[in-house]
Design an enzyme around this catalytic site. Structure first.
Site, PDB file in Angstrom:
ATOM      1  N   HIS A   1       3.696  51.415 -72.781  1.00  0.00           N
ATOM      2  CA  HIS A   1       3.564  51.128 -74.202  1.00  0.00           C
ATOM      3  C   HIS A   1       2.375  51.921 -74.739  1.00  0.00           C
ATOM      4  O   HIS A   1       1.283  51.876 -74.159  1.00  0.00           O
ATOM      5  CB  HIS A   1       3.324  49.640 -74.449  1.00  0.00           C
ATOM      6  CG  HIS A   1       4.529  48.786 -74.219  1.00  0.00           C
ATOM      7  ND1 HIS A   1       4.606  47.485 -74.649  1.00  0.00           N
ATOM      8  CD2 HIS A   1       5.711  49.043 -73.616  1.00  0.00           C
ATOM      9  CE1 HIS A   1       5.775  46.966 -74.305  1.00  0.00           C
ATOM     10  NE2 HIS A   1       6.462  47.904 -73.671  1.00  0.00           N
TER      11      HIS A   1
ATOM     12  N   LYS B   1     -28.994  34.379 -70.631  1.00  0.00           N
ATOM     13  CA  LYS B   1     -29.688  33.596 -71.656  1.00  0.00           C
ATOM     14  C   LYS B   1     -30.915  34.379 -72.103  1.00  0.00           C
ATOM     15  O   LYS B   1     -31.835  34.597 -71.317  1.00  0.00           O
ATOM     16  CB  LYS B   1     -30.097  32.224 -71.123  1.00  0.00           C
ATOM     17  CG  LYS B   1     -30.593  31.293 -72.224  1.00  0.00           C
ATOM     18  CD  LYS B   1     -30.891  29.907 -71.691  1.00  0.00           C
ATOM     19  CE  LYS B   1     -31.176  28.941 -72.831  1.00  0.00           C
ATOM     20  NZ  LYS B   1     -32.258  29.387 -73.714  1.00  0.00           N
TER      21      LYS B   1
END
Length: 663
Positions: free
Chosen positions: A542, A91
């Site tokens: 791939h 934050k």
């Protein structure tokens, strides 16, 4: 380091060696050449440079920055949400900003839509210089102290004294990139798109996150003196309002209050003793206590000037007699951020300390933030969790569901909003399995459908998901594998990736497959395409080249076919580009057929219906050299796969802005 080398033999030309020092910004040894395959100066490929081709013309998506978009806000909760369906960020203690980029310029908006480009000139300049024609980026502008922690007081000083220079913006979301609106995509997908255009360092930098492990991050942030963390549902869209899909957990209680008055100080040179605070409740202001610490002399004097300018005779809030004694009242315009221990039984702050004034927030919107309980995340119930679906490993349906719940967040960037075919094995992988691509109405609300035109002109509803609940709903129905189209729902006629599936003949070594993958990577790079490697979880690798949806299916299919045929023609003893099994003997089939309309390929992190339940896993080119099996990872490796996905090597895997070359 730039090192001058001595000429060899009769060479007259000087040789130089450029070496990157192993610091925090260094990547793998092949990191730059893997992802940067065109000239930074001209945009040309290696082949174009060698051929002397002229610099390509460039186009912009839009001529001006996009309009402001309302910001997504976080709900305060009392504990950190658990599970891998949440991603967690630091934050940041600063000013929220929406940055709009377009036409070579940029605007910096506050969370309420005010144009503060003039207050943050360096942020605007850095945004305009990003390698993107048009974008809308969400983030937080901060001032970092000497230890690298955000300091709100330093931020205010930089705005007041340094003209808003020396600041940093941490970008944590992308609402638009190019012509594509991203707000409907899952959070984790938007961050992946953002990662491709925002660097890790500089004035504007990417805000990193962790998947799961929120409690560890929270403990680390609190120990470091940071305000807290923000936890976000990995599969949630961008709402532009406060929802429970974004949660904030604070190390100490801290929020904004409306300044309603002040009490005088007896100390010489001090502008006031304390500020009187208020909060909006039931349509009016209520008294919320005082804050009398956290001011230095300079801050006190500056605030006193603002108070004097807002002076009124009558209080805007009912104040207890003791607190009102000797008080001076002001119009309720100023907003102060205050840290405090708790609200007392009288509903006023205890042990309050002033942080700073908030010029980016309006007084009418300031109300008490009360921590809520963390919302329940998944509504999907998995039945028959102890049913064994793989006798080799003993894996059960429950194990598979736990795996997909764990990796769902890192799977969604490719899987979400894409037509998908499922490999369903209701009784386990050894029994009957079948493909399903059309909606049968039995998957529940979390699995969606998109109508797609068929060859005969009719339309059929295809399945797609955009959430972890959607993935789990498919698993509940016996799904093991997920195979996706090469295009997204919104641009279904324009592929967003090229896929070459290297399928070796029985008896070939995996080293042969890896060698082939590296050669294909090199050939693609020569014509300007960055590519990525993925272990198939089956027999091969791939090689994936992401595309900006631009060319249509016929063009992509033709390119893939000609590319594969060229390799097979050049090395017929090594490659084959046809499906016929008789022609594959001793060769690697370059399966380019994945690149035609309606064909699918297994998506990253999908499990495979094979012995020991391997998974399709993204890898870097560098680490592919040392991997000895395309089934290196299984569903037992969810924790490792999550850790790898946010590592420097795989961060941004599968993301590149590039179009199909005119080759």
């Amino acid at each position: 380091m730039l090192i001058r080398l001595k000429p060899r033999g009769r060479e007259k030309n000087e040789n130089w060696l450029l070496r990157k020092v192993g610091d925090e910004f260094a990547g793998g040894s092949d990191d730059l050449v893997e992802r940067c395959v065109t000239s930074v100066a001209t945009g040309r490929t290696m082949e174009a440079i060698a051929a002397g081709t002229k610099v390509p013309k460039t186009t912009t998506a839009d001529g001006k920055p996009p309009a402001f978009h309302a910001t997504q806000l976080a709900t305060l909760v009392d504990t950190v949400p658990t599970g891998n369906d949440w991603l967690h960020e630091m934050k940041y203690d600063g000013y929220r900003a929406i940055v709009a980029i377009g036409g070579g310029t940029a605007k910096v908006f506050t969370r309420t839509g005010l144009d503060w480009s003039g207050k943050f000139p360096e942020i605007a300049e850095a945004a305009a210089a990003l390698d993107v024609d048009n974008a809308l980026i969400d983030g937080e502008i901060v001032a970092l102290d000497e230890e690298g922690r955000p300091s709100f007081s330093a931020l205010q000083a930089a705005i007041k004294d340094d003209g808003g220079r020396g600041l940093t913006m941490f970008a944590f979301d992308a609402l638009k990139i190019g012509r594509e609106a991203l707000t409907g995509l899952p959070n984790i997908t938007r961050k992946a798109r953002l990662r491709a255009i925002v660097p890790d360092a500089g004035i504007i930098r990417y805000a990193d996150h962790v998947v799961g492990q929120g409690e560890k991050l929270f403990e680390a942030m609190c120990a470091a003196g940071v305000e807290g963390i923000v936890s976000k549902r990995a599969d949630a869209p961008y709402a532009g309002k406060r929802t429970t899909n974004w949660l904030k957990v604070k190390c100490t209680r801290r929020q904004e209050f409306v300044v309603t008055g002040w009490s005088a100080s007896s100390a010489k040179g001090r502008g006031f003793r304390s500020l009187l605070l208020g909060l909006n409740e039931n349509g009016k202001l209520r008294y919320a206590g005082k804050v009398g610490t956290g001011f230095d002399a300079e801050t006190s004097a500056a605030i006193r000037d603002k108070l004097d300018a807002l002076a009124v005779e009558k209080a805007s809030v009912d104040v207890p007699r003791e607190a009102a004694r000797g008080a001076h009242w002001v119009k309720p315009k100023l907003v102060a951020e205050v840290a405090f221990a708790e609200f007392t039984a009288e509903n006023v702050v205890r042990h309050a300390s002033f942080i700073g004034l908030r010029e980016d927030k309006g007084a009418k919107a300031i109300a008490a933030e009360k921590p809520k309980a963390v919302p329940q995340t998944s509504n999907v119930k998995i039945s028959s969790t102890d049913r064994v679906i793989d006798t080799d490993s003993g894996a059960t349906k429950g194990d598979l569901a736990a795996y997909y719940e764990a990796v769902g967040a890192i799977m969604l960037p490719v899987l979400a909003r894409r037509p998908v075919s499922l490999v369903r094995c209701p009784q386990g992988r050894a029994r009957q399995c079948f493909f399903q691509k059309h909606d049968a109405g039995s998957f529940g609300d979390a699995v969606h459908k998109v109508p797609i035109r068929e060859k005969d002109g009719s339309k059929e509803d295809y399945l797609w998901v955009d959430s972890i609940d959607g993935i789990l709903s498919c698993v509940q129905m016996g799904t093991i594998e997920f195979h996706g189209w090469g295009a997204l729902n919104d641009t279904v006629e324009k592929p967003d990736r090229l896929i070459f599936d290297l399928d070796p003949d029985t008896g070939l070594d995996f080293e042969d497959v890896k060698s082939a993958a590296f050669d294909i990577k090199r050939h693609l790079a020569d014509i300007g395409l960055t590519s990525f490697a993925m272990l198939s979880g089956g027999k091969g690798v791939h090689v994936i080249a992401p595309l900006t949806p631009d060319a249509k299916w016929p063009a992509v299919k033709d390119f893939a076919s000609r590319f594969a045929q060229a390799l097979a023609t050049a090395e017929p003893e090594r490659f084959v580009a046809t499906m016929a099994k008789a022609k594959r003997k001793g060769r690697i089939f370059i399966d380019w057929l994945r690149n035609q309309r309606g064909s699918t390929a297994v998506v990253p992190y999908s499990a495979r219906a094979r012995a020991n339940m391997p998974v399709a896993a993204p890898v870097t080119w560098e680490e592919l050299r040392d991997i000895d099996s395309p089934a290196r990872f299984t569903i037992r490796d969810a924790a490792e796969l999550n850790d790898r996905a946010v590592s420097s090597g795989l961060s941004g895997w599968g993301m590149a802005e590039q179009v199909l070359p005119d080759a």
